[in-house]
Design a protein around this motif. Sequence first.
Motif, PDB file in Angstrom:
ATOM      1  N   PRO A  53      41.173  31.970  51.108  1.00 21.96           N
ATOM      2  CA  PRO A  53      40.811  30.582  50.808  1.00 21.96           C
ATOM      3  C   PRO A  53      39.546  30.174  51.552  1.00 21.96           C
ATOM      4  O   PRO A  53      39.210  30.729  52.601  1.00 21.96           O
ATOM      5  N   ALA A  54      38.857  29.182  51.014  1.00 28.46           N
ATOM      6  CA  ALA A  54      37.678  28.643  51.686  1.00 28.46           C
ATOM      7  C   ALA A  54      38.101  27.724  52.832  1.00 28.46           C
ATOM      8  O   ALA A  54      39.206  27.178  52.835  1.00 28.46           O
ATOM      9  N   MET A  55      37.214  27.569  53.808  1.00 30.46           N
ATOM     10  CA  MET A  55      37.484  26.653  54.915  1.00 30.46           C
ATOM     11  C   MET A  55      37.847  25.261  54.401  1.00 30.46           C
ATOM     12  O   MET A  55      38.760  24.604  54.923  1.00 30.46           O
ATOM     13  N   THR A  56      37.132  24.817  53.364  1.00 28.10           N
ATOM     14  CA  THR A  56      37.314  23.449  52.876  1.00 28.10           C
ATOM     15  C   THR A  56      38.654  23.230  52.186  1.00 28.10           C
ATOM     16  O   THR A  56      38.996  22.096  51.844  1.00 28.10           O
ATOM     17  N   GLN A  57      39.424  24.294  51.979  1.00 28.38           N
ATOM     18  CA  GLN A  57      40.748  24.146  51.359  1.00 28.38           C
ATOM     19  C   GLN A  57      41.844  23.790  52.377  1.00 28.38           C
ATOM     20  O   GLN A  57      42.958  23.473  51.979  1.00 28.38           O
ATOM     21  N   PHE A  58      41.510  23.854  53.672  1.00 27.17           N
ATOM     22  CA  PHE A  58      42.539  23.641  54.688  1.00 27.17           C
ATOM     23  C   PHE A  58      42.550  22.197  55.189  1.00 27.17           C
ATOM     24  O   PHE A  58      41.503  21.567  55.365  1.00 27.17           O
ATOM     25  N   ARG A  59      43.763  21.676  55.406  1.00 29.28           N
ATOM     26  CA  ARG A  59      43.989  20.364  55.990  1.00 29.28           C
ATOM     27  C   ARG A  59      44.932  20.544  57.188  1.00 29.28           C
ATOM     28  O   ARG A  59      45.826  21.392  57.150  1.00 29.28           O
ATOM     29  N   CYS A  60      44.742  19.728  58.217  1.00 28.64           N
ATOM     30  CA  CYS A  60      45.544  19.862  59.440  1.00 28.64           C
ATOM     31  C   CYS A  60      46.277  18.564  59.732  1.00 28.64           C
ATOM     32  O   CYS A  60      45.644  17.527  59.990  1.00 28.64           O
ATOM     33  N   THR A  61      47.605  18.596  59.705  1.00 29.66           N
ATOM     34  CA  THR A  61      48.384  17.386  59.982  1.00 29.66           C
ATOM     35  C   THR A  61      48.315  16.981  61.459  1.00 29.66           C
ATOM     36  O   THR A  61      48.485  15.800  61.780  1.00 29.66           O
ATOM     37  N   ALA A  62      48.053  17.930  62.364  1.00 21.27           N
ATOM     38  CA  ALA A  62      47.901  17.583  63.777  1.00 21.27           C
ATOM     39  C   ALA A  62      46.651  16.732  63.982  1.00 21.27           C
ATOM     40  O   ALA A  62      46.660  15.759  64.749  1.00 21.27           O
ATOM     41  N   VAL A  63      45.564  17.095  63.297  1.00 18.69           N
ATOM     42  CA  VAL A  63      44.322  16.326  63.375  1.00 18.69           C
ATOM     43  C   VAL A  63      44.520  14.947  62.743  1.00 18.69           C
ATOM     44  O   VAL A  63      44.070  13.931  63.272  1.00 18.69           O
ATOM     45  N   THR A  64      45.225  14.909  61.614  1.00 16.20           N
ATOM     46  CA  THR A  64      45.502  13.630  60.965  1.00 16.20           C
ATOM     47  C   THR A  64      46.283  12.715  61.898  1.00 16.20           C
ATOM     48  O   THR A  64      45.984  11.523  62.031  1.00 16.20           O
ATOM     49  N   ALA A  65      47.300  13.278  62.567  1.00 20.54           N
ATOM     50  CA  ALA A  65      48.099  12.490  63.505  1.00 20.54           C
ATOM     51  C   ALA A  65      47.228  11.960  64.643  1.00 20.54           C
ATOM     52  O   ALA A  65      47.303  10.780  65.003  1.00 20.54           O
ATOM     53  N   ALA A  66      46.387  12.819  65.206  1.00 23.78           N
ATOM     54  CA  ALA A  66      45.528  12.411  66.317  1.00 23.78           C
ATOM     55  C   ALA A  66      44.569  11.303  65.894  1.00 23.78           C
ATOM     56  O   ALA A  66      44.303  10.369  66.658  1.00 23.78           O
ATOM     57  N   ALA A  67      44.051  11.399  64.664  1.00 23.33           N
ATOM     58  CA  ALA A  67      43.126  10.388  64.172  1.00 23.33           C
ATOM     59  C   ALA A  67      43.802   9.031  64.006  1.00 23.33           C
ATOM     60  O   ALA A  67      43.142   7.989  64.030  1.00 23.33           O
ATOM     61  N   LEU A  68      45.124   9.032  63.858  1.00 20.20           N
ATOM     62  CA  LEU A  68      45.888   7.785  63.730  1.00 20.20           C
ATOM     63  C   LEU A  68      46.491   7.354  65.071  1.00 20.20           C
ATOM     64  O   LEU A  68      47.331   6.453  65.111  1.00 20.20           O
ATOM     65  N   SER A  69      46.061   8.020  66.162  1.00 22.70           N
ATOM     66  CA  SER A  69      46.599   7.753  67.508  1.00 22.70           C
ATOM     67  C   SER A  69      48.098   8.005  67.571  1.00 22.70           C
ATOM     68  O   SER A  69      48.822   7.347  68.321  1.00 22.70           O
TER      69      SER A  69
END
Length: 260
Positions: A26-42
Amino acid sequence: IEAHNAAFERLMWWNVLTPKHGWPRPAMTQFRCTAVTAAALSLPRSLDRLGDALGLDVRKDKRGRDLMKIHSIPVRFEAGQPVWHEKADDAASLDAYHDYCDTDVKTEQAAAKRMIPLSDEEQAVYHLSETINDRGLRIDVRSARAAIRLAEKAKAQINDELTSVTEGYVTAVTQVAKLQAWCKLQGVDLPALDKDEVDELLHDCDDIPGRVRRALELRQEGAKPSVEKIASMMNRVCDDGRARGVYLHHGAGQTGRFSS
């Protein structure tokens, strides 16, 4: 492709599943990270605490750490070969490990559904940070080794002077309990030897006995964390002189800055 701390899945996929087992890459742009999403929402970055914060019906299995030590972390190495835990091939334990993985995935799925996704702009920053992590930071290995040698020489001199100042009672700056006990014998009772507290004491108190002052100064000089940072660089550097995976996207939850 979404996962919690997705860099692990991505690197396993790219470096193991694709070259060894023929999986498509897969390409890099196909990946999503829920840990990063959580951190972005504090929200908490750890999956365990995230499940608690979101009040999810499914939660991370707390047995996971023990199971991981049994099945994924060698007890030791002998002649370069891993020696595994005695339960590594135990069928019941393997089934529990499999269930733990399933529960993790279900928890990640539930968390992803509850959270607001990253914006396209922030997602692009995440992919950039992962590209930087893969490329790695160049470490000047030659200079780092020289710095460690100099630091070791300096620490030996500091420990020699500390031994002399305390008349052999304390022989190393790392002997915190002994230094505290020695200071107390000299009439200076210190509840802790934290850097800030000792700095404040040395700055504000003029009536500290000279030997105690010098011993504390030596402790401050010999316990500086900067040397440990150089050792950490050397522990992480790859054969090509680069340290990889060093940046944590949204490491500071409130401000969103990177940590390392």
